[in-house]
Each structure stands twice: as structure tokens, then as C-alpha cells.
Design an enzyme around this catalytic site. Sequence first.
Site, PDB file in Angstrom:
ATOM      1  CG  ASP A  43      -9.668  -4.596 -24.810  1.00  0.00           C
ATOM      2  OD1 ASP A  43      -8.394  -4.753 -24.579  1.00  0.00           O
ATOM      3  OD2 ASP A  43     -10.285  -5.511 -24.513  1.00  0.00           O
ATOM      4  N   GLY A  44      -7.498  -1.717 -23.670  1.00  0.00           N
ATOM      5  CA  GLY A  44      -6.833  -1.513 -22.286  1.00  0.00           C
ATOM      6  C   GLY A  44      -6.543  -2.629 -21.276  1.00  0.00           C
ATOM      7  CD  GLN A 103     -11.538   1.106   1.634  1.00  0.00           C
ATOM      8  OE1 GLN A 103     -12.902   0.616   1.735  1.00  0.00           O
ATOM      9  NE2 GLN A 103     -11.225   1.473   0.516  1.00  0.00           N
ATOM     10  CG  HIS A 136      -2.917   3.539   7.177  1.00  0.00           C
ATOM     11  ND1 HIS A 136      -2.515   4.687   7.290  1.00  0.00           N
ATOM     12  CD2 HIS A 136      -4.062   3.330   7.409  1.00  0.00           C
ATOM     13  CE1 HIS A 136      -3.389   5.436   7.737  1.00  0.00           C
ATOM     14  NE2 HIS A 136      -4.479   4.604   8.003  1.00  0.00           N
ATOM     15  CE  LYS A 198      -6.075  13.371  12.333  1.00  0.00           C
ATOM     16  NZ  LYS A 198      -7.067  12.121  12.086  1.00  0.00           N
ATOM     17  CB  THR A 229      -6.380  15.397   0.559  1.00  0.00           C
ATOM     18  OG1 THR A 229      -6.675  15.420   1.962  1.00  0.00           O
ATOM     19  CG2 THR A 229      -7.158  14.304  -0.215  1.00  0.00           C
ATOM     20  CB  ALA A 230      -1.703  18.099   2.340  1.00  0.00           C
ATOM     21  CB  THR A 232      -4.516  15.081   8.565  1.00  0.00           C
ATOM     22  OG1 THR A 232      -5.715  14.604   8.327  1.00  0.00           O
ATOM     23  CG2 THR A 232      -4.027  14.961   9.949  1.00  0.00           C
TER      24      THR A 232
END
Length: 317
Positions: A43-44, A103, A136, A198, A229-230, A232
Site C-alpha cells: 500500500d506504499g 515557506q 533558503h 524584480k 522552474t528557472a 527568475t
Amino acid sequence: MPNQYADPSLKVFSLNSNPKLAEKIAQNIGTELGKCSVTTFSDGEIQINIEESIRGCDVYVIQSTCQPVNDHILELLIMIDALKRASARTINVVIPYYGYARQDRKARSREPITSKLVANLLQTAGATRLITLDLHAPQIQGFFDVPIDHLLGVPILADYFESKGLEDIVIVSPDHGGVTRARKMADILKAPIAIIDKRRPRPNVAEVMNIVGNIEGKTAILIDDIIDTAGTITLAANALIENGAKDVYACCTHPVLSGPAIERIDHSKIKELVVTDSIPLTDDKRIDKVTQLSVGPLIGEAIRRVHELKSISVLFD
């Protein structure tokens, strides 16, 4: 390789997120990776078995919380619980890439602070120390009540660019939040800095506004901690070329590179993207423009110094 490290109480284990980096770390220390198995029920559900005694040992578990993020976090939590129940003396989690770090505060009403949540989970499970790389937001260190060793990838990236012998360079931060990182690289390479001003209308969408600093006729090196996502970094590179930069290189510590990232980079003005192996690159991400450096020696030396109760501040230079 035979175990060459003098102290048998040091044990290094790898989970599934980045086994190649774990091997490099163990080789740098001079030891073998500990024996454990990670399997799943039908079931994982994750099942972990530690296949050697770790009673009274100082254990280091290497696990980047990269894609699939939630699976890798749960693997790590289950491993910590297993180590605690097997009477490890200390449980040191080595997280080259700390997921959910973006976050780190409530930017809007009714938002979670997931980086704090992950910190709580790790400590509740039984982690006694965190070794990580380029958080981050550095203030995430304050979310933990256990010791943290926060390593920096900038010296590794700077050494690479120094070896290329580039002339008339300028270090560029893609946003105001990365200025400290850019200044660190600029100090190492003895170069000026510039800043991309920006605004971000929503997550993963960036709009370049202005360039602060002189980049005309110079070789620009963009530096960031994460490229996802590249959007920026490619917008920044195109803006630099449009405003007179001669060439644009880019670098980051954590190559998340999700969604359209590789296609964007391949079709951008970026001449070369330099990343580390804090996150493994799948075959579809190994394009000619991407160069990957290893943080294995850095993390291995940090583990050795922590275990031998030596200072790790020399690793920040």
C-alpha cells in the site's frame, strides 16, 4: 573500500534521495556506508530495517528532501525513529537540500510556516543535530532547538569560476534577498556586484524590473540558492544581455529544476549553469549547459570535524 576511519562509533547511513552523494561523503571520511534497507509495503507504507548494531554510536543519516519530497521526508523521520529505538547515542541528520524552506514566514493571511513544521517533525522524531547546506532563509536555523551546522556552497562555486579565468566579471543577485550570497562570492572573486530588482506576482512567476549596478560589457555571474522552474534566472539572464552584458553564467547550490526549467535554460542567454550535487540530476537534466560540482568533500569534512569536536568555521571560507 575498507573502513579506514579510526573511530568505529561513527556510522554513516544513506537513504534513497541521493545515494551517490552519500558514497562520496563516506569516501571522504574514509568509511563505508552503514547497512540498512528501505522497502515499501504493497500500500506504499515505508519500512526501514537497520542491518547492523548502532548501539551507543554517533550516527549520521544523509537524506536530501528533494523530489518526491514527502516520501523522502517520511523516510528520514522513520529512520530517525528506528535509530532512536536502536539506542544510537546521537542522531545527526545531514540534509544537503532542506525542503519546504521557501515557506519560512506568513507572507499572507492563513498561510502555514512549513519550514518550522519540518523542524518540529525532525526534533520530535529524535534528531539531535542538523547539518545542512545553504538554507533558503538563514533564520530557519532559529526554528531548531538542537545544534545546526549551516554550510555554504558559495566557496565551491566561486572556486570553479576562478579556475575558468574569466575577465571583467560582475556578480549578480537575481533579487534583493540574495544580496548577501552575491556579496560573499564577490568578495572571494574580488568583483563588483549588481542586483536585479524584480517583483513576483505569484509563486514561480517573476517579472524583471530594473538592474542596479554596472553590467555593461562585463561577464555576469548570476548566483542563487535554488533554481526551481528557472523563470527568475532566465529572465534575469535575458535582461542582463539586453542591458549590455557580454556573457552570462549562472550558478546555484540546489538544482531543483522542475517543470519547464531545463527547456528554459537551454533556450536562454545563459552560457553555462553551474550547480552542486545536493540534489541528484536525472538524465534528462544533464544537458551541455549544466555543470555539476560535488559537495561531498565539504559535507564529509564537516561530519569528521563534528565527530572529532573540532571547529567547522574554516569550511566557510
